[in-house]
Design a protein around this motif. Structure first.
Motif, PDB file in Angstrom:
ATOM      1  N   SER A  17     100.642  55.521 -70.185  1.00  0.00           N
ATOM      2  CA  SER A  17     101.468  56.637 -70.655  1.00  0.00           C
ATOM      3  C   SER A  17     100.702  57.710 -71.415  1.00  0.00           C
ATOM      4  O   SER A  17     101.263  58.753 -71.738  1.00  0.00           O
ATOM      5  N   ARG A  18      99.424  57.477 -71.716  1.00  0.00           N
ATOM      6  CA  ARG A  18      98.601  58.516 -72.327  1.00  0.00           C
ATOM      7  C   ARG A  18      97.664  59.152 -71.301  1.00  0.00           C
ATOM      8  O   ARG A  18      96.762  59.909 -71.639  1.00  0.00           O
ATOM      9  N   TYR A  19      97.925  58.857 -70.033  1.00  0.00           N
ATOM     10  CA  TYR A  19      97.162  59.420 -68.920  1.00  0.00           C
ATOM     11  C   TYR A  19      98.128  60.066 -67.931  1.00  0.00           C
ATOM     12  O   TYR A  19      99.322  59.767 -67.930  1.00  0.00           O
ATOM     13  N   SER A  20      97.606  60.929 -67.094  1.00  0.00           N
ATOM     14  CA  SER A  20      98.443  61.578 -66.088  1.00  0.00           C
ATOM     15  C   SER A  20      98.856  60.581 -65.014  1.00  0.00           C
ATOM     16  O   SER A  20      98.222  59.523 -64.827  1.00  0.00           O
ATOM     17  N   PHE A  21      99.911  60.917 -64.284  1.00  0.00           N
ATOM     18  CA  PHE A  21     100.362  60.059 -63.195  1.00  0.00           C
ATOM     19  C   PHE A  21      99.307  59.986 -62.089  1.00  0.00           C
ATOM     20  O   PHE A  21      99.099  58.936 -61.486  1.00  0.00           O
ATOM     21  N   ASP A  54     110.488  66.035 -60.681  1.00  0.00           N
ATOM     22  CA  ASP A  54     110.364  66.394 -59.267  1.00  0.00           C
ATOM     23  C   ASP A  54     110.087  65.131 -58.449  1.00  0.00           C
ATOM     24  O   ASP A  54     108.947  64.693 -58.310  1.00  0.00           O
ATOM     25  N   VAL A  55     111.137  64.543 -57.911  1.00  0.00           N
ATOM     26  CA  VAL A  55     111.006  63.308 -57.147  1.00  0.00           C
ATOM     27  C   VAL A  55     110.175  63.546 -55.885  1.00  0.00           C
ATOM     28  O   VAL A  55     109.371  62.693 -55.491  1.00  0.00           O
ATOM     29  N   GLY A  56     110.356  64.704 -55.266  1.00  0.00           N
ATOM     30  CA  GLY A  56     109.604  65.009 -54.054  1.00  0.00           C
ATOM     31  C   GLY A  56     108.101  65.002 -54.297  1.00  0.00           C
ATOM     32  O   GLY A  56     107.324  64.486 -53.482  1.00  0.00           O
ATOM     33  N   LYS A  57     107.686  65.533 -55.437  1.00  0.00           N
ATOM     34  CA  LYS A  57     106.259  65.554 -55.774  1.00  0.00           C
ATOM     35  C   LYS A  57     105.735  64.134 -55.986  1.00  0.00           C
ATOM     36  O   LYS A  57     104.663  63.774 -55.480  1.00  0.00           O
ATOM     37  N   VAL A  62     102.583  59.393 -54.148  1.00  0.00           N
ATOM     38  CA  VAL A  62     102.532  57.961 -53.842  1.00  0.00           C
ATOM     39  C   VAL A  62     102.170  57.742 -52.378  1.00  0.00           C
ATOM     40  O   VAL A  62     101.330  56.893 -52.042  1.00  0.00           O
ATOM     41  N   LYS A  63     102.787  58.524 -51.497  1.00  0.00           N
ATOM     42  CA  LYS A  63     102.510  58.405 -50.061  1.00  0.00           C
ATOM     43  C   LYS A  63     101.070  58.774 -49.753  1.00  0.00           C
ATOM     44  O   LYS A  63     100.392  58.093 -48.968  1.00  0.00           O
ATOM     45  N   ASP A  64     100.570  59.834 -50.379  1.00  0.00           N
ATOM     46  CA  ASP A  64      99.191  60.273 -50.130  1.00  0.00           C
ATOM     47  C   ASP A  64      98.190  59.201 -50.549  1.00  0.00           C
ATOM     48  O   ASP A  64      97.104  59.100 -49.972  1.00  0.00           O
ATOM     49  N   HIS A  65      98.531  58.425 -51.550  1.00  0.00           N
ATOM     50  CA  HIS A  65      97.638  57.364 -52.027  1.00  0.00           C
ATOM     51  C   HIS A  65      97.897  56.032 -51.319  1.00  0.00           C
ATOM     52  O   HIS A  65      97.256  55.034 -51.640  1.00  0.00           O
ATOM     53  N   LYS A  66      98.867  56.058 -50.369  1.00  0.00           N
ATOM     54  CA  LYS A  66      99.211  54.858 -49.595  1.00  0.00           C
ATOM     55  C   LYS A  66      99.605  53.687 -50.505  1.00  0.00           C
ATOM     56  O   LYS A  66      99.164  52.553 -50.314  1.00  0.00           O
ATOM     57  N   LEU A  67     100.461  53.990 -51.480  1.00  0.00           N
ATOM     58  CA  LEU A  67     100.927  52.989 -52.430  1.00  0.00           C
ATOM     59  C   LEU A  67     102.417  52.726 -52.221  1.00  0.00           C
ATOM     60  O   LEU A  67     103.093  53.442 -51.482  1.00  0.00           O
ATOM     61  N   ASN A  68     102.945  51.720 -52.906  1.00  0.00           N
ATOM     62  CA  ASN A  68     104.313  51.273 -52.692  1.00  0.00           C
ATOM     63  C   ASN A  68     105.015  51.056 -54.026  1.00  0.00           C
ATOM     64  O   ASN A  68     104.539  50.291 -54.865  1.00  0.00           O
ATOM     65  N   ILE A  69     106.158  51.737 -54.243  1.00  0.00           N
ATOM     66  CA  ILE A  69     106.954  51.552 -55.453  1.00  0.00           C
ATOM     67  C   ILE A  69     107.919  50.400 -55.215  1.00  0.00           C
ATOM     68  O   ILE A  69     108.754  50.444 -54.306  1.00  0.00           O
ATOM     69  N   VAL A  70     107.830  49.354 -56.042  1.00  0.00           N
ATOM     70  CA  VAL A  70     108.653  48.164 -55.819  1.00  0.00           C
ATOM     71  C   VAL A  70     109.934  48.167 -56.650  1.00  0.00           C
ATOM     72  O   VAL A  70     110.884  47.438 -56.345  1.00  0.00           O
ATOM     73  N   CYS A  71     109.970  48.971 -57.703  1.00  0.00           N
ATOM     74  CA  CYS A  71     111.145  49.024 -58.577  1.00  0.00           C
ATOM     75  C   CYS A  71     111.012  50.260 -59.455  1.00  0.00           C
ATOM     76  O   CYS A  71     109.902  50.620 -59.855  1.00  0.00           O
ATOM     77  N   VAL A  72     112.121  50.902 -59.749  1.00  0.00           N
ATOM     78  CA  VAL A  72     112.143  52.014 -60.702  1.00  0.00           C
ATOM     79  C   VAL A  72     112.727  51.485 -62.016  1.00  0.00           C
ATOM     80  O   VAL A  72     113.790  50.858 -62.025  1.00  0.00           O
ATOM     81  N   THR A  73     112.026  51.738 -63.115  1.00  0.00           N
ATOM     82  CA  THR A  73     112.407  51.182 -64.413  1.00  0.00           C
ATOM     83  C   THR A  73     112.554  52.284 -65.458  1.00  0.00           C
ATOM     84  O   THR A  73     111.564  52.703 -66.064  1.00  0.00           O
TER      85      THR A  73
END
Length: 276
Positions: A17-21, A54-57, A62-73
């Motif tokens: 949380s002290r770093y960028s996404f 901005d959910v689209g961003k 996430v897609k560009d990095h080929k990663l997978n979101i398993v849950c939103v918290t």
């Protein structure tokens, strides 16, 4: 018996949380981690601030990095979001906060959002706080059902919630809701703190368990697994014995690791790999 593999495990951005996404996503690539749980606090996805909502961003990153979101918290312990609040205005504010994240979860094409019971003031009647929590969760569950996602209801520690914090109160809550969209998230810290264990929960709730937070401490602390007193290898074996095939987030929330989140995440993943 289901074999737990590294593909069952997920990281979490809360300790970043002290770093960028973007830094967080790049860190996962460096660590060769594919799955993560998306904590929704600033400066990452956050529905308080238009520039951070901005959910689209986020979806594209996430897609560009080929990663997978398993849950939103959604953040719901440190921030004043409480669906069981006595104050009607705060309660409505909290519900709207979570309803927005339910919509965002669906937009991110993630199948579940984590939620909790909230908490009552210690000088309130516990029964009244419980009823407000049930009312709030019912509203959230109906919206989740409509948009096609599940709620993953999490047991918390007693200092976080005086409503659901052990096996008995978890059973009371799960018995209240029979809807298949209302599932359970187990957290190893409150389970150990309440002198319970994973088998007790799996024997009772079985397939209703959709998500697991595996963390460590003495017994609290939310430090990287492997650095506390929790029996991590035993947890992994028990999850396999009960044929758990969902995701297991290695949750790290100890502020001592905020400057070095990648090191903390690596320690946690190296620990679980040693037991696989």
């Amino acid at each position: 018996m289901n074999k737990i593999t590294i593909n069952n495990f997920a990281a979490m951005n809360m300790i970043y949380s002290r770093y960028s996404f973007e830094y967080f996503l790049e860190s996962l690539k460096r660590l060769d981690i594919q799955n993560f749980e998306l904590w929704t606090g600033a400066p990452h996805l956050n529905n308080f601030v238009p520039s951070l909502s901005d959910v689209g961003k986020i979806k594209k990153q996430v897609k560009d990095h080929k990663l997978n979101i398993v849950c939103v918290t959604p953040e719901q312990v440190m921030y004043p979001h409480n669906i069981a609040a006595t104050d009607k205005g705060l309660r409505e504010f909290s519900l709207n906060y979570f309803l927005k994240y339910i919509e965002m979860t669906a937009e991110l094409e993630t199948d579940k959002m984590l939620c909790c019971a909230g908490w009552g003031n210690y000088d309130d009647k516990l029964e009244d706080s419980w009823e407000r929590s049930i009312e709030g969760l019912s509203i959230l569950l109906e919206r989740a059902r409509k948009v096609g996602i599940k709620l993953a209801f999490e047991i918390l520690c007693p200092n976080e919630s005086n409503l659901v914090y052990n096996f008995e109160t978890t059973k009371k809550m799960m018995d209240t809701f029979s809807n298949p969209n209302f599932t359970l998230c187990l957290d190893t810290v409150p389970i150990k703190l309440s002198n319970s264990n994973l088998p007790e929960f799996f024997n009772e709730f079985k397939q209703r368990i959709s998500h697991v937070h595996m963390t460590d401490g003495n017994p609290t602390g939310h430090i990287p697994v492997g650095l506390g007193e929790h029996p991590i290898g035993q947890y992994i074996d028990e999850l396999g014995e009960y044929d758990y095939n969902g995701y297991i987030t290695l949750e790290i929330g100890n502020s001592a690791w905020q400057k070095k989140p990648e090191e903390a995440t690596k320690i946690a993943f190296d620990t679980v790999k040693s037991f696989l």
